[in-house]
Design an enzyme around this catalytic site. Structure first.
Site, PDB file in Angstrom:
ATOM      1  N   ALA A   1      -1.571  -6.954  -0.118  1.00 33.94           N
ATOM      2  CA  ALA A   1      -1.963  -8.358   0.079  1.00 33.94           C
ATOM      3  C   ALA A   1      -2.036  -8.776   1.543  1.00 33.94           C
ATOM      4  CB  ALA A   1      -0.988  -9.271  -0.664  1.00 33.94           C
ATOM      5  N   HIS A   2      -1.251  -8.093   2.401  1.00 35.34           N
ATOM      6  CA  HIS A   2      -1.192  -8.618   3.772  1.00 35.34           C
ATOM      7  C   HIS A   2      -2.430  -8.282   4.605  1.00 35.34           C
ATOM      8  CE1 HIS A   2       0.124  -5.076   6.336  1.00 35.34           C
ATOM      9  NE2 HIS A   2       0.426  -4.583   5.141  1.00 35.34           N
TER      10      HIS A   2
ATOM     11  N   THR B   1      13.083  -6.641 -10.197  1.00 36.07           N
ATOM     12  CA  THR B   1      12.577  -8.004 -10.410  1.00 36.07           C
ATOM     13  C   THR B   1      11.351  -8.225  -9.538  1.00 36.07           C
ATOM     14  OG1 THR B   1      14.809  -8.728 -10.894  1.00 36.07           O
ATOM     15  CG2 THR B   1      13.226 -10.456 -10.324  1.00 36.07           C
TER      16      THR B   1
ATOM     17  N   ASN C   1      -8.660   3.234   8.345  1.00 34.62           N
ATOM     18  CA  ASN C   1      -8.085   2.071   9.027  1.00 34.62           C
ATOM     19  C   ASN C   1      -8.296   2.088  10.538  1.00 34.62           C
ATOM     20  OD1 ASN C   1      -6.181   4.268   8.285  1.00 34.62           O
ATOM     21  ND2 ASN C   1      -4.848   3.257   9.757  1.00 34.62           N
TER      22      ASN C   1
ATOM     23  N   CYS D   1       3.583   5.330  17.773  1.00 32.73           N
ATOM     24  CA  CYS D   1       4.903   5.567  18.328  1.00 32.73           C
ATOM     25  C   CYS D   1       5.666   6.497  17.389  1.00 32.73           C
ATOM     26  CB  CYS D   1       5.638   4.249  18.503  1.00 32.73           C
ATOM     27  SG  CYS D   1       7.069   4.431  19.535  1.00 32.73           S
TER      28      CYS D   1
ATOM     29  N   GLY E   1       0.813  -1.220   0.000  1.00 35.34           N
ATOM     30  CA  GLY E   1       0.000   0.000   0.000  1.00 35.34           C
ATOM     31  C   GLY E   1       0.845   1.268   0.000  1.00 35.34           C
ATOM     32  N   THR E   2       1.871   1.293   0.829  1.00 35.48           N
ATOM     33  CA  THR E   2       2.689   2.503   0.957  1.00 35.48           C
ATOM     34  C   THR E   2       3.344   2.864  -0.376  1.00 35.48           C
ATOM     35  OG1 THR E   2       3.095   1.970   3.274  1.00 35.48           O
ATOM     36  CG2 THR E   2       4.620   3.528   2.239  1.00 35.48           C
TER      37      THR E   2
HETATM   38  N1  PLP Z   1      -3.308   2.647   3.888  1.00 37.78           N
HETATM   39  C1  PLP Z   1      -4.054   2.125   4.880  1.00 37.78           C
HETATM   40  C2  PLP Z   1      -5.455   2.624   5.060  1.00 37.78           C
HETATM   41  C3  PLP Z   1      -3.539   1.131   5.699  1.00 37.78           C
HETATM   42  O1  PLP Z   1      -4.295   0.634   6.683  1.00 37.78           O
HETATM   43  C4  PLP Z   1      -2.211   0.692   5.486  1.00 37.78           C
HETATM   44  C5  PLP Z   1      -1.612  -0.326   6.363  1.00 37.78           C
HETATM   45  O2  PLP Z   1      -1.881  -0.398   7.534  1.00 37.78           O
HETATM   46  C6  PLP Z   1      -1.480   1.254   4.425  1.00 37.78           C
HETATM   47  C7  PLP Z   1      -2.069   2.232   3.660  1.00 37.78           C
HETATM   48  C8  PLP Z   1      -0.090   0.811   4.133  1.00 37.78           C
HETATM   49  O3  PLP Z   1      -0.067  -0.441   3.507  1.00 37.78           O
HETATM   50  P1  PLP Z   1       1.240  -1.343   3.501  1.00 37.78           P
HETATM   51  O4  PLP Z   1       1.402  -1.860   4.894  1.00 37.78           O
HETATM   52  O5  PLP Z   1       0.936  -2.442   2.540  1.00 37.78           O
HETATM   53  O6  PLP Z   1       2.364  -0.493   3.049  1.00 37.78           O
END
Ligand code: PLP
Length: 384
Positions: free
Chosen positions: A203-204, A240, A154, A332, A74-75
């Site tokens: 995916a996680h 890769t 989240n 944190c 996601g990041t």
């Molecule tokens: N965006 C939201 C709303 C999330 O909850 C998270 C992860 O907690 C992320 C982005 C970041 O995703 P990743 O951990 O795959 O980088």
């Protein structure tokens, strides 16, 4: 899936890998180790799986396979969109987002602001934790490069009406990205029907491995690469590909395709049971999630400091000692605990914000987990 008598209720942070996903990944860590860019058999087998996964995800969210790019999660996907659409700096210099986005968005905006003078404009949440599409519309102007508003928060699980926001953006011809990390796998995402130009997912959060995700970008949107290197991902993301993780992602999405409805039913059942359990002491907390607006797998509550006689860290420690994993309302930062920006944006004072717990339900939780959790929470609160 739960180890001995521990209770894992932090599935919005990450989910355990589904055993079927683990099984699907194994061959790609052993005999099928080829580099998908290699043109011999080893590479070809990996390449076929890679492209099959792209097709599968494209079908799942209803876009073209060439609009899906694999990333590390996601990041990276969020960074890809926000930096890619803003750079190089041009005449337009504003990005509209919300004050309750994940740090992946907020810190990227800080970076773009500091280094490239991109101006972030933040929409604040309504009292119920959602973003008013009308407020986004009000901010759209000639200077707007793009809009990025998350689908599901989240911390609270509150959903935003991204279809409406997309409509507003479309009316002004402004690209719209949505962070769908928390909604992917929890609700149907049809990018065509929603009208979004880009989404990020990971995916996680769907019982797949960590370190793999994707970004969907509509083929008509132009953006700069985040990573430069080889010609992988149609020249848009060098490096890769993480083939074992992509094999796991494939399995995780295949499972969603056939089981997402069941998962949602399961979350709803556990959610109802949890809410009934919490109801016994509802005078002690504020519900940050919404019965109607939140996804059923996330429940966030903030205890009134005046009604509990210890701080949130003690509550956490007690729960942790009893084997309960939930999440808090603090982050944190530089080695010290700070109240979460989302709880602050909802109007909580620091103490209330810090006394927050997020309970997030998963595929492998059972009704017994909820019974035991409610009991242990009551014990931690001194109610038993
Ligand atoms: N965006 C939201 C709303 C999330 O909850 C998270 C992860 O907690 C992320 C982005 C970041 O995703 P990743 O951990 O795959 O980088």
């Amino acid at each position: 899936m739960q180890s001995n008598d521990k209770i894992y209720l932090d599935n919005a942070a990450t989910t355990p890998v589904d055993p079927r996903v683990f099984e699907a990944m194994q061959p790609y860590l052993t005999e099928i180790f080829g580099n998908p860019s290699s043109i011999h058999q080893y590479g070809k087998i990996a390449k076929v799986m890679l492209e099959d996964t792209r097709d599968l995800i494209a079908e799942f969210i209803r876009c073209k396979p060439k609009e899906i790019f694999f990333t590390s999660g996601g990041t990276e996907s969020i960074n890809t969109f926000l930096k890619g659409i803003s750079l190089p700096p041009g005449e337009k210099n504003c990005i509209i987002t919300s004050s309750i986005e994940h740090m992946a968005v907020l810190e990227t905006m800080n970076y773009l602001n500091k280094n490239f003078n991109v101006i972030p404009r933040y929409v604040k949440p309504e009292r119920n934790g959602s973003i008013d599409p009308g407020e986004v519309l009000d901010l759209l102007d000639e200077a707007t490069i793009a809009v990025s508003i998350m689908h599901v928060n989240n911390e609270t699980g509150v959903k935003n009406d991204i279809k409406k926001i997309a409509e507003h953006c479309k009316s002004k011809n402004i690209p719209f990205h949505s962070d769908t990390v928390q909604s992917f796998g929890k609700m149907d995402i049809n990018v065509k029907e929603l009208g979004v130009d880009s989404i990020s997912a990971s995916a996680h959060k769907i019982y797949g491995p960590k370190g793999i995700g994707f970004i969907y970008v509509n083929e008509n949107i132009r953006y700069e690469n985040l990573l430069h290197g080889g010609s992988q991902e149609r020249n848009k993301r060098g490096g890769t590909e993480n083939i074992p993780a992509i094999a796991g992602f494939q399995k995780a999405v295949e499972i969603l395709k056939s089981e997402m409805e069941n998962d949602i039913k399961h979350y709803k059942t556990l959610h109802a049971q949890l809410m009934t359990g919490l109801n016994d002491f509802s005078q002690l907390f504020i519900l940050n999630s919404s019965e109607y607006l939140s996804v059923p797998n996330i429940v966030s509550i903030s205890f009134y400091k005046s009604k509990i006689n210890f701080d949130s860290e003690t509550l956490f420690m007690k729960l942790d000692i009893d084997g309960v994993a939930v999440s808090g309302g603090s982050a944190c930062t530089s080695g010290s605990l700070k109240p979460s920006h989302v709880m602050q944006e909802l109007g909580h004072d620091n103490e209330t914000a810090m006394a927050t717990i997020r309970i997030s339900l998963g595929r492998f939780n059972t009704p017994d987990d909820i019974v035991r959790f409610v009991k242990l929470l009551k014990k931690a609160l001194g109610l038993l």
